[in-house]
Design an enzyme around this catalytic site. Structure first.
Site, mmCIF file in Angstrom:
data_model
loop_
_atom_site.group_PDB
_atom_site.id
_atom_site.type_symbol
_atom_site.label_atom_id
_atom_site.label_comp_id
_atom_site.label_asym_id
_atom_site.label_seq_id
_atom_site.Cartn_x
_atom_site.Cartn_y
_atom_site.Cartn_z
ATOM 1 N N LYS A 91 0.858 -1.182 0.000
ATOM 2 C CA LYS A 91 0.000 0.000 0.000
ATOM 3 C C LYS A 91 0.897 1.235 0.000
ATOM 4 C CE LYS A 91 -4.557 0.805 0.377
ATOM 5 N NZ LYS A 91 -5.650 -0.010 -0.192
ATOM 6 N N GLY A 191 -21.160 6.120 4.647
ATOM 7 C CA GLY A 191 -20.259 6.456 3.548
ATOM 8 C C GLY A 191 -20.846 6.017 2.222
ATOM 9 N N VAL A 192 -21.339 6.967 1.438
ATOM 10 C CA VAL A 192 -21.948 6.621 0.148
ATOM 11 C C VAL A 192 -21.187 7.303 -0.985
ATOM 12 C CG1 VAL A 192 -24.251 6.011 0.935
ATOM 13 C CG2 VAL A 192 -23.694 8.419 0.590
ATOM 14 N N GLY A 193 -19.868 7.131 -0.924
ATOM 15 C CA GLY A 193 -19.001 7.671 -1.961
ATOM 16 C C GLY A 193 -18.792 6.689 -3.090
ATOM 17 N N LYS A 194 -17.518 6.469 -3.453
ATOM 18 C CA LYS A 194 -17.192 5.663 -4.633
ATOM 19 C C LYS A 194 -17.818 4.280 -4.586
ATOM 20 C CE LYS A 194 -12.599 6.223 -4.779
ATOM 21 N NZ LYS A 194 -11.223 6.145 -5.338
ATOM 22 N N VAL A 195 -17.743 3.612 -3.433
ATOM 23 C CA VAL A 195 -18.282 2.254 -3.303
ATOM 24 C C VAL A 195 -19.709 2.275 -2.774
ATOM 25 C CG1 VAL A 195 -18.018 0.025 -2.136
ATOM 26 C CG2 VAL A 195 -15.999 1.258 -2.962
ATOM 27 N N GLY A 196 -19.949 3.086 -1.759
ATOM 28 C CA GLY A 196 -21.236 3.067 -1.076
ATOM 29 C C GLY A 196 -22.427 3.338 -1.968
ATOM 30 N N HIS A 197 -22.277 4.230 -2.946
ATOM 31 C CA HIS A 197 -23.446 4.550 -3.777
ATOM 32 C C HIS A 197 -23.797 3.395 -4.706
ATOM 33 C CE1 HIS A 197 -20.736 5.731 -7.132
ATOM 34 N NE2 HIS A 197 -21.809 5.644 -7.904
#
Length: 368
Positions: A91, A191-197
């Site tokens: 990482k 969290g509804v960003g890149k993955v959450g949405h």
């Protein structure tokens, strides 16, 4: 306290002595001209070149950035092992606010540092970095995935990350309730960003009730304007206390499951996309003692790394989706192993991953 290099002693102790350490290599990168400060951590190459994303984040201190890189790289070793990939774990973190300091020059400088490792580390997107950024990095480094289709890449890996989490939820429901269907289940997503949405869409398509929260008002508004039936709450503290919550999905930063959140959590299942959800060792037992089923984060959120790994061999979406679908079976196998060994699922997943890495190391040793 610091050692003679000026590095915080607790970071060096983590690297060389603690159970959270054991890393093969840590590289500190600096390019004064562009303002780049980065840390690249390679935890293991037992299964193959280390693979993991690049996080761009405004850490409070350099020591915090190093510690995060170490933890994330270790998690990638376990994630890649459980996903059945021929990759070890690595990482990178870039220190700073991407909204303020991210430039083409900085990303190119970062690409040169990754390239200097000669393929021991393969990078991709993570929090604060996007497909367009990987296209820039790839101009200096051929060991870059998560690029745009126009540049020969697979594009946004969050699509399959969300799909894998969805499969993990279905497996968790099957294990706990005897039925994988999520219809009429109430799922809370932090969290509804890149993955959450994307995860919201999967759940609504199956008929689940969805409750969301996000620190960014625009992210919440994007969901609620498209889906008026989705309920939004003020913050994560409110979400985890929602009455009748069946599943809690942490999909933002790590440490969501801690000494404060676990005692008040109303959900019976935790299954989300965030990395390093367990704030410290022992939280997995606290969840088990409360009768809360925890689907190990690095198992269920592996869809994205499955996608970026496939990009190295000529990307095929359907092939990747088929692999990500197997997260359902892998999650069930972990729950079965946990029951068999009388341990929490997180410990069971660790045992299975460590066994695969150990077998690979032993085989490599015999081949010398």
């Amino acid at each position: 306290m610091t050692d003679v290099t000026g590095a915080p002693a607790d970071v060096l102790h983590t690297l060389f002595h603690s159970d959270q350490g054991g890393h093969e290599q840590v590289v500190l990168c600096q390019d004064r001209a562009s303002g780049l400060k980065a840390v690249i951590a390679i935890h293991s190459t037992a299964l193959g070149p280390a693979l993991g994303g690049t996080r761009f984040y405004p850490y409070r201190t350099e020591a915090e950035a190093v510690a995060d890189a170490l933890n994330l790289a270790r998690g990638m070793s376990y994630k890649n092992a459980m996903a059945g990939l021929d990759h070890g774990g690595g990482k990178a973190v870039i220190i700073g606010d991407p909204e303020k300091i991210k430039t083409e020059e900085l990303l190119l400088a970062y690409g040169r540092f990754v390239a200097s490792l000669g393929g021991r580390y393969v990078t991709a997107c993570d929090v604060g970095t996007y497909v367009a950024d990987m296209d820039v990095v790839a101009r200096e480094c051929r060991w870059t995935t998560g690029r745009s289709p126009e540049q020969g890449g697979a594009g946004d890996s969050s699509v399959l990350t969300a799909f894998g989490v969805y499969q993990g939820m279905r497996a968790s429901a099957h294990h706990l309730w005897g039925d994988p269907s999520l219809r009429d289940r109430t799922v809370g997503i932090a969290g509804v960003g890149k993955v959450g949405h994307h995860l919201v869409e999967h759940l609504l398509n199956e008929g689940a009730e969805v409750v969301i929260t996000d620190v960014r008002e625009e992210a919440v508004r994007r969901i609620t304007e498209r889906h008026p039936d989705v309920r939004a709450v003020a913050d994560t503290e409110t979400l985890i206390r929602v009455e009748g919550l069946d599943i809690y999905a942490p999909c933002a930063l790590g440490g969501a499951l801690n000494d404060d959140s676990v005692p008040v959590l109303t959900a019976k299942i935790v299954c989300g996309a965030a990395n390093n959800q367990l704030a410290h060792p022992g939280v997995e037992k606290d969840l088990a003692d409360r009768g809360i089923l925890y689907a190990p984060d690095y198992v269920v959120n592996a869809g994205g790394v499955i996608q970026v790994a496939d990009e190295l061999h000529g990307f095929d979406f359907e092939r990747c989706k088929a692999k990500a679908t197997k997260i359902y079976d892998t999650t069930l196998a972990i729950f079965a192993r946990a029951n068999q060994d009388g341990i929490p699922p997180a410990a069971a997943a660790d045992r299975i991953a460590e066994q695969r890495m150990q077998e690979a190391s032993s085989a490599r040793g015999r081949g010398r």
